[in-house]
Design a protein around this motif. Structure first.
Motif, PDB file in Angstrom:
ATOM      1  N   VAL A  11      30.277  24.232  54.520  1.00  0.00           N
ATOM      2  CA  VAL A  11      30.832  24.273  53.166  1.00  0.00           C
ATOM      3  C   VAL A  11      32.095  25.136  53.189  1.00  0.00           C
ATOM      4  N   THR A  12      33.155  24.612  52.619  1.00  0.00           N
ATOM      5  CA  THR A  12      34.412  25.364  52.555  1.00  0.00           C
ATOM      6  C   THR A  12      34.860  25.463  51.107  1.00  0.00           C
ATOM      7  N   LEU A  13      35.744  26.395  50.846  1.00  0.00           N
ATOM      8  CA  LEU A  13      36.232  26.611  49.485  1.00  0.00           C
ATOM      9  C   LEU A  13      37.720  26.926  49.549  1.00  0.00           C
ATOM     10  N   GLU A  14      38.473  26.257  48.703  1.00  0.00           N
ATOM     11  CA  GLU A  14      39.890  26.572  48.551  1.00  0.00           C
ATOM     12  C   GLU A  14      40.188  26.700  47.073  1.00  0.00           C
ATOM     13  N   ALA A  15      41.227  27.441  46.755  1.00  0.00           N
ATOM     14  CA  ALA A  15      41.668  27.537  45.366  1.00  0.00           C
ATOM     15  C   ALA A  15      43.154  27.226  45.333  1.00  0.00           C
ATOM     16  N   GLN A  16      43.511  26.355  44.399  1.00  0.00           N
ATOM     17  CA  GLN A  16      44.915  25.959  44.338  1.00  0.00           C
ATOM     18  C   GLN A  16      45.523  26.332  43.004  1.00  0.00           C
ATOM     19  N   THR A  17      46.761  26.805  43.078  1.00  0.00           N
ATOM     20  CA  THR A  17      47.580  26.995  41.890  1.00  0.00           C
ATOM     21  C   THR A  17      48.797  26.100  42.113  1.00  0.00           C
ATOM     22  N   PRO A  18      49.626  25.912  41.083  1.00  0.00           N
ATOM     23  CA  PRO A  18      50.818  25.100  41.332  1.00  0.00           C
ATOM     24  C   PRO A  18      51.663  25.649  42.477  1.00  0.00           C
ATOM     25  N   ALA A  19      51.595  26.956  42.677  1.00  0.00           N
ATOM     26  CA  ALA A  19      52.502  27.576  43.654  1.00  0.00           C
ATOM     27  C   ALA A  19      51.907  27.741  45.049  1.00  0.00           C
ATOM     28  N   ALA A  20      50.602  27.858  45.136  1.00  0.00           N
ATOM     29  CA  ALA A  20      50.046  28.243  46.434  1.00  0.00           C
ATOM     30  C   ALA A  20      48.614  27.768  46.564  1.00  0.00           C
ATOM     31  N   SER A  21      48.117  27.817  47.790  1.00  0.00           N
ATOM     32  CA  SER A  21      46.692  27.555  47.957  1.00  0.00           C
ATOM     33  C   SER A  21      46.064  28.719  48.723  1.00  0.00           C
ATOM     34  N   TYR A  22      44.828  29.012  48.361  1.00  0.00           N
ATOM     35  CA  TYR A  22      44.118  30.181  48.889  1.00  0.00           C
ATOM     36  C   TYR A  22      42.820  29.719  49.520  1.00  0.00           C
ATOM     37  N   ARG A  23      42.439  30.420  50.589  1.00  0.00           N
ATOM     38  CA  ARG A  23      41.203  30.055  51.270  1.00  0.00           C
ATOM     39  C   ARG A  23      40.226  31.217  51.279  1.00  0.00           C
ATOM     40  N   ILE A  24      39.056  30.942  51.809  1.00  0.00           N
ATOM     41  CA  ILE A  24      38.005  31.960  51.853  1.00  0.00           C
ATOM     42  C   ILE A  24      38.555  33.230  52.510  1.00  0.00           C
ATOM     43  N   GLY A  25      38.321  34.357  51.849  1.00  0.00           N
ATOM     44  CA  GLY A  25      38.825  35.642  52.349  1.00  0.00           C
ATOM     45  C   GLY A  25      40.137  36.052  51.715  1.00  0.00           C
ATOM     46  N   ASP A  26      40.853  35.101  51.094  1.00  0.00           N
ATOM     47  CA  ASP A  26      42.151  35.404  50.488  1.00  0.00           C
ATOM     48  C   ASP A  26      41.969  36.081  49.133  1.00  0.00           C
ATOM     49  N   VAL A  27      43.069  36.660  48.640  1.00  0.00           N
ATOM     50  CA  VAL A  27      43.092  37.302  47.329  1.00  0.00           C
ATOM     51  C   VAL A  27      44.113  36.568  46.452  1.00  0.00           C
ATOM     52  N   ILE A  28      43.643  36.109  45.298  1.00  0.00           N
ATOM     53  CA  ILE A  28      44.530  35.425  44.359  1.00  0.00           C
ATOM     54  C   ILE A  28      45.122  36.482  43.421  1.00  0.00           C
ATOM     55  N   PRO A  29      46.445  36.565  43.326  1.00  0.00           N
ATOM     56  CA  PRO A  29      47.030  37.630  42.510  1.00  0.00           C
ATOM     57  C   PRO A  29      46.796  37.423  41.024  1.00  0.00           C
ATOM     58  N   VAL A  30      46.779  38.537  40.291  1.00  0.00           N
ATOM     59  CA  VAL A  30      46.641  38.451  38.829  1.00  0.00           C
ATOM     60  C   VAL A  30      47.805  37.646  38.283  1.00  0.00           C
ATOM     61  N   GLY A  31      47.593  37.049  37.176  1.00  0.00           N
ATOM     62  CA  GLY A  31      48.671  36.263  36.593  1.00  0.00           C
ATOM     63  C   GLY A  31      48.363  34.772  36.650  1.00  0.00           C
ATOM     64  N   GLU A  32      47.491  34.371  37.581  1.00  0.00           N
ATOM     65  CA  GLU A  32      47.075  32.969  37.625  1.00  0.00           C
ATOM     66  C   GLU A  32      45.932  32.780  36.629  1.00  0.00           C
ATOM     67  N   ARG A  33      46.195  32.079  35.536  1.00  0.00           N
ATOM     68  CA  ARG A  33      45.153  31.966  34.482  1.00  0.00           C
ATOM     69  C   ARG A  33      44.095  30.932  34.827  1.00  0.00           C
ATOM     70  N   THR A  34      44.514  29.862  35.459  1.00  0.00           N
ATOM     71  CA  THR A  34      43.532  28.892  35.938  1.00  0.00           C
ATOM     72  C   THR A  34      43.852  28.538  37.387  1.00  0.00           C
ATOM     73  N   VAL A  35      42.817  28.248  38.126  1.00  0.00           N
ATOM     74  CA  VAL A  35      42.995  27.727  39.480  1.00  0.00           C
ATOM     75  C   VAL A  35      42.063  26.523  39.626  1.00  0.00           C
TER      76      VAL A  35
END
Ligand SMILES: [Zn+2]
Ligand SMILES: [Zn+2]
Length: 329
Positions: A222-246
């Protein structure tokens, strides 16, 4: 970048195991592992045959050691050299962890809630913890058919509590493998995401554990990614404040280690968990390929999220797999 199937806790004849290093490495390769950590109790002498065993078994061996003390067992992986454990006492475990880090290793709590003396001397974790940030991981699943065991449930809860308190800790599995006897019970795999395969695998595995690039399973990956219009983040990453939805993308790869695990019941549930509880849960059918679920996540108040796969194994409803966290800052 590659998810690599690892066994992170194993013993040989050099401590109280029944196998030589070659027998251990060969048995691990047969079970579909791509690397195995040798974590003998208080010795690294078993690693003398490492290169020959790797060549013959066709599998990577990670150098490690289990600090086996009266107050707890601490697994260390990725060490360039032996680190003396004998000064460890309940008040100074952080000095030991610093020494492990100074030699390139990572340190985790081994089976922290396994019953201690007289059943297993020092197996229960009693060290005073000043700063959980010092530690790299908690071995949340120990032994075979790990998710149904009560001491593992406590370790998993400890990990979740620490995430809720704001610590960024990894969670792993480790069989605490001692003998070559085959088992019918489900075997856990800790997948590590290795980013740079030109580096020695010991260093890369330690880095993956340090960064929490970890996914644990008794079946599919099982894997997990999070995407914003600007970037994509993977397990272990930190999504910066300011992203209201991912957009969270949960991948379930049913093709890994084919033939080495089965789910009797194809009905599973995929769950996105967080410090705010379960964000979403949906049904998924175990198939042969890869499936993906996409979930829009409101980030307000979130400090971490992880994906979990639940289903029926041997007649028991249980967690089958969990990813490590993606964090929000
Ligand atoms: Zn132990
Ligand atoms: Zn052990």
């Amino acid at each position: 970048m590659r998810w690599t199937a690892c066994e992170l806790h194993a013993h040989t004849l050099h401590s109280d195991g029944k196998m030589t290093l070659l027998e251990l490495a060969s048995a691990a390769a047969k079970l579909g592992f791509e690397c195995v950590a040798l974590t003998d109790h208080n010795t690294m002498s078993g690693l003398a045959d490492k290169e020959a065993a790797e060549r013959q078994a066709g599998i990577a061996i990670l150098p490690g050691m289990e600090w086996t003390t009266f107050h707890g067992h601490m697994v260390t992986v990725g060490l360039a050299e032996y680190v003396d454990w004998r000064e460890a006492n309940t008040g100074n475990i952080h000095d030991g962890v610093s020494a492990v880090h100074a030699r390139g290793g990572v340190a985790g709590l081994a089976h922290p809630f396994r019953i201690g003396s007289p059943a297993c001397t020092g197996c229960y974790w009693e060290y005073e913890m000043e700063d959980w940030n010092d530690f790299d991981y908690i071995e949340a699943w120990s032994g075979t058919f790990a998710p149904i065991k009560t001491d593992n449930a406590r370790a998993f809860s400890l990990w979740t509590d620490k995430l809720n308190e704001g610590y960024r800790l990894a969670a792993t599995s480790g069989r605490d493998w001692h003998d070559a006897a085959e088992t019918e019970e489900p075997i856990s795999v800790t997948y590590l995401r290795l980013e740079d395969e030109s580096r020695p695998i010991g260093e890369e595995a330690a880095e993956a554990l340090r960064r929490g690039r970890v996914s644990v399973t008794i079946g599919p990956l099982v894997t997990l990614e999070a995407q914003t219009p600007a970037a994509s983040y993977r397990i272990g990453d930190v999504i910066p404040v300011g992203e209201r939805t991912v957009t969270a993308r949960i991948g379930i790869d049913f093709s890994v280690r084919q033939g080495l695990w089965t789910l009797a019941d194809p009905a599973c549930r995929i769950r996105l968990s967080s410090n705010k509880g379960v964000l979403e849960e949906s049904a998924v059918q175990a198939t042969e390929g890869t499936q993906e679920a996409r979930i829009t996540v409101q980030t307000e108040g979130l400090s971490w999220m992880r994906a979990e796969l639940w289903g029926i194994v041997r007649g028991v409803t249980t967690m089958i797999a969990f990813t490590n966290a993606i964090y929000f800052d």
